[in-house]
Scaffold this active site. Structure first.
Site, PDB file in Angstrom:
ATOM      1  N   ASN A 145       0.874  -1.175   0.000  1.00 21.55           N
ATOM      2  CA  ASN A 145       0.000   0.000   0.000  1.00 21.55           C
ATOM      3  C   ASN A 145       0.912   1.226   0.000  1.00 21.55           C
ATOM      4  OD1 ASN A 145      -1.825   2.033   0.448  1.00 21.55           O
ATOM      5  ND2 ASN A 145      -2.774   1.106   2.246  1.00 21.55           N
TER       6      ASN A 145
ATOM      7  N   ARG B 195      -2.270  -2.100  -3.717  1.00 20.98           N
ATOM      8  CA  ARG B 195      -3.537  -1.404  -3.519  1.00 20.98           C
ATOM      9  C   ARG B 195      -3.536  -0.165  -4.415  1.00 20.98           C
ATOM     10  NH1 ARG B 195      -5.144   2.962   0.876  1.00 20.98           N
ATOM     11  NH2 ARG B 195      -7.373   3.037   0.500  1.00 20.98           N
TER      12      ARG B 195
ATOM     13  N   ASP C 202      -9.646  -0.135  -4.770  1.00 20.42           N
ATOM     14  CA  ASP C 202     -10.628   0.186  -3.720  1.00 20.42           C
ATOM     15  C   ASP C 202     -12.042   0.314  -4.278  1.00 20.42           C
ATOM     16  OD1 ASP C 202      -8.644   0.356  -1.846  1.00 20.42           O
ATOM     17  OD2 ASP C 202      -9.259   2.296  -1.076  1.00 20.42           O
TER      18      ASP C 202
ATOM     19  N   HIS D  78     -17.709   0.214   7.663  1.00 23.05           N
ATOM     20  CA  HIS D  78     -16.258   0.415   7.773  1.00 23.05           C
ATOM     21  C   HIS D  78     -16.068   1.780   8.436  1.00 23.05           C
ATOM     22  CE1 HIS D  78     -11.983   0.132   6.244  1.00 23.05           C
ATOM     23  NE2 HIS D  78     -12.084   1.427   6.497  1.00 23.05           N
ATOM     24  N   LEU D  79     -15.830   1.756   9.736  1.00 20.41           N
ATOM     25  CA  LEU D  79     -15.773   3.002  10.501  1.00 20.41           C
ATOM     26  C   LEU D  79     -14.362   3.230  11.027  1.00 20.41           C
ATOM     27  CD1 LEU D  79     -19.053   2.515  12.613  1.00 20.41           C
ATOM     28  CD2 LEU D  79     -18.812   3.546  10.337  1.00 20.41           C
TER      29      LEU D  79
ATOM     30  N   ASN E 157     -11.062   6.596  10.558  1.00 20.58           N
ATOM     31  CA  ASN E 157     -10.944   8.037  10.350  1.00 20.58           C
ATOM     32  C   ASN E 157     -11.671   8.421   9.066  1.00 20.58           C
ATOM     33  OD1 ASN E 157     -10.043  10.546  11.311  1.00 20.58           O
ATOM     34  ND2 ASN E 157      -8.381  10.543   9.830  1.00 20.58           N
TER      35      ASN E 157
ATOM     36  N   LEU F 194     -11.485   9.817  17.579  1.00 21.87           N
ATOM     37  CA  LEU F 194     -12.682   9.460  18.325  1.00 21.87           C
ATOM     38  C   LEU F 194     -12.388   9.188  19.801  1.00 21.87           C
ATOM     39  CD1 LEU F 194     -15.772   8.161  17.325  1.00 21.87           C
ATOM     40  CD2 LEU F 194     -14.688   6.429  18.722  1.00 21.87           C
TER      41      LEU F 194
ATOM     42  N   ILE G 275     -12.588   2.278  14.345  1.00 22.59           N
ATOM     43  CA  ILE G 275     -13.684   2.617  15.262  1.00 22.59           C
ATOM     44  C   ILE G 275     -14.659   1.447  15.379  1.00 22.59           C
ATOM     45  CG2 ILE G 275     -15.678   4.150  15.598  1.00 22.59           C
ATOM     46  CD1 ILE G 275     -14.012   6.354  14.129  1.00 22.59           C
TER      47      ILE G 275
END
Length: 397
Positions: free
Chosen positions: A8, A89, A146, A206-207, A209, A282, A330
């Site tokens: 990546n 990626r 993606d 998909h949580l 940033n 968060l 998250i």
């Protein structure tokens, strides 16, 4: 022994994970940071031990050379011949790439041509591809996009209500992102549920940033919250998510900013950071909210509110849901956000156990056994999906 490396490449970084295939065992992983800047950082994990070096790495090609040398120096590989596949990626594949592809010169040109759709990411991804091809020209290289997983969305989901010629002439449409993650967790959910993915209706959250929600029916993406760019959808760490487009000229008029500057605000100064005025992280906001900080609490409420809007609309879109999946930083780690999201979904048949929800980063069901809709935490594994796609393409090539 065949080894595949998942890459990546960012504008100043290069993340890597080396797999033994087809066993899917992770041999080593690491990251090169601050490429092109003074005091670059090279980190690699060998036999469970993290080794960190500060060293000047002027460009991606040197980073790749160093990475390969370190693999030999640390006896992770005996020779370069052991690496039989490289997966890269790539953020944006547009409509040109509905699936992962073997990389040749034409594919590189096509990815470069798509850079106007992802100016921050695609050029960096191409830099990584070229660096590896130069040093390991005979190894099978694969691009994993993606956007690819979302190419199954029907036109009613991906078209904007704009003049149709904008789509035909400029490719303006919803593309969606985080596709590799949504695909991985949907396939893993099917395994955990013991049912074929083809008969499931899944809501994948998909949580991190950056955050996106997807409606996955029969193993195919039917809709997703991000749009033409990753700025759309739910409120995020620093991104606004959906706003009224008329706000852009209004903000320009009021603040004297250019369109580009306003876009910068929407990308980097909005979301949870913008609403709270404190942080985009968060964890900081949860701490502050617990101390009674109203703005921190409000930023969290806005985040949850936007997630609810997508869950409700996607449940209607699929005429029901079999499982809700939480993933990414998250989704995997914040019991607080999961609780806020799940509270109020009983009308959909979601019955979850607060005791089971007190978990971080491990795969598990959160629902009571009698709950018609299952709730699952699944840590995402985009690198593994990349390695699997390399294996598939290697066999067919």
């Amino acid at each position: 022994m065949e080894k595949t490396i998942a890459i990546n490449a960012g504008s100043s970084s290069l993340k890597f994970q080396l797999y033994d295939m087809p066993s899917e065992r992770v041999i080593t992983a690491g990251i090169v940071e601050r490429i092109g800047l003074k005091d670059s950082i090279f980190t690699i994990t060998v036999d469970g031990e993290k080794i960190k070096e500060i060293i000047d790495i002027p460009d991606h090609e040197i980073a790749v050379q160093m990475l390969l040398e370190k693999l030999i120096n640390h006896k992770v590989i005996g020779s370069y011949d052991e690496i039989t596949g490289i997966g890269h990626r790539v953020v944006h594949g547009g409509e040109r790439f509905p699936e992962s592809v073997y990389i040749d010169d034409q594919v590189i040109k096509d990815i470069e041509a798509l850079s106007e759709l992802a100016p921050l990411h695609n050029p960096a991804n191409v830099t990584g591809i070229k660096a590896f091809r130069k040093i390991l020209p005979d190894v099978v290289s694969v691009a994993v996009f993606d956007t690819a997983f979302h190419q199954t969305m029907p036109p009613a989901s991906y078209l904007y209500s704009l003049p149709y010629s904008y789509y035909e002439d400029y490719g303006i449409r919803k593309y969606g992102f985080h596709g590799t993650s949504h695909k991985y967790v949907s396939e893993r959910a099917a395994e955990l549920l013991g049912r074929p993915v083809e008969e499931l209706r899944l809501l994948t959250c998909h949580l991190g940033n950056g955050a996106s929600i997807a409606a996955i029916e029969g193993g195919k993406s039917m809709d997703t919250s991000m749009g033409f760019t990753p700025l759309a959808g739910v409120s995020m760490g620093t991104r606004s998510g959906n706003i009224d487009p008329a706000l852009i000229p209004f903000i320009m008029e009021k603040t004297g900013k250019t369109a580009e500057q306003v876009l910068d605000v929407l990308n980097k100064e909005s979301g949870m950071l913008g609403v709270s005025g404190i942080s985009s992280d968060l964890r900081d906001l949860e701490d502050e909210a617990a101390k009674g900080n109203d703005r921190a609490e409000l930023a969290l409420q806005v985040f949850v509110d936007r997630i609810h809007k997508y869950i409700g609309s996607y449940a209607a879109r699929m005429n029901g849901v079999d499982a809700i999946i939480f993933t990414a930083g998250i989704g995997e780690n914040s019991s607080y956000i999961r609780e806020k999201v799940l509270r109020g979904l009983e009308f959909m048949g979601v019955y979850w156990d607060p005791a089971l929800n007190q978990v971080r980063g491990e795969e598990r069901f959160l629902n009571y056994p009698h709950s018609p809709v299952k709730v699952i935490i699944i840590p995402t594994n985009e690198e593994l999906m990349i390695a699997r796609d390399v294996e598939t393409i290697k066999q067919n090539h």
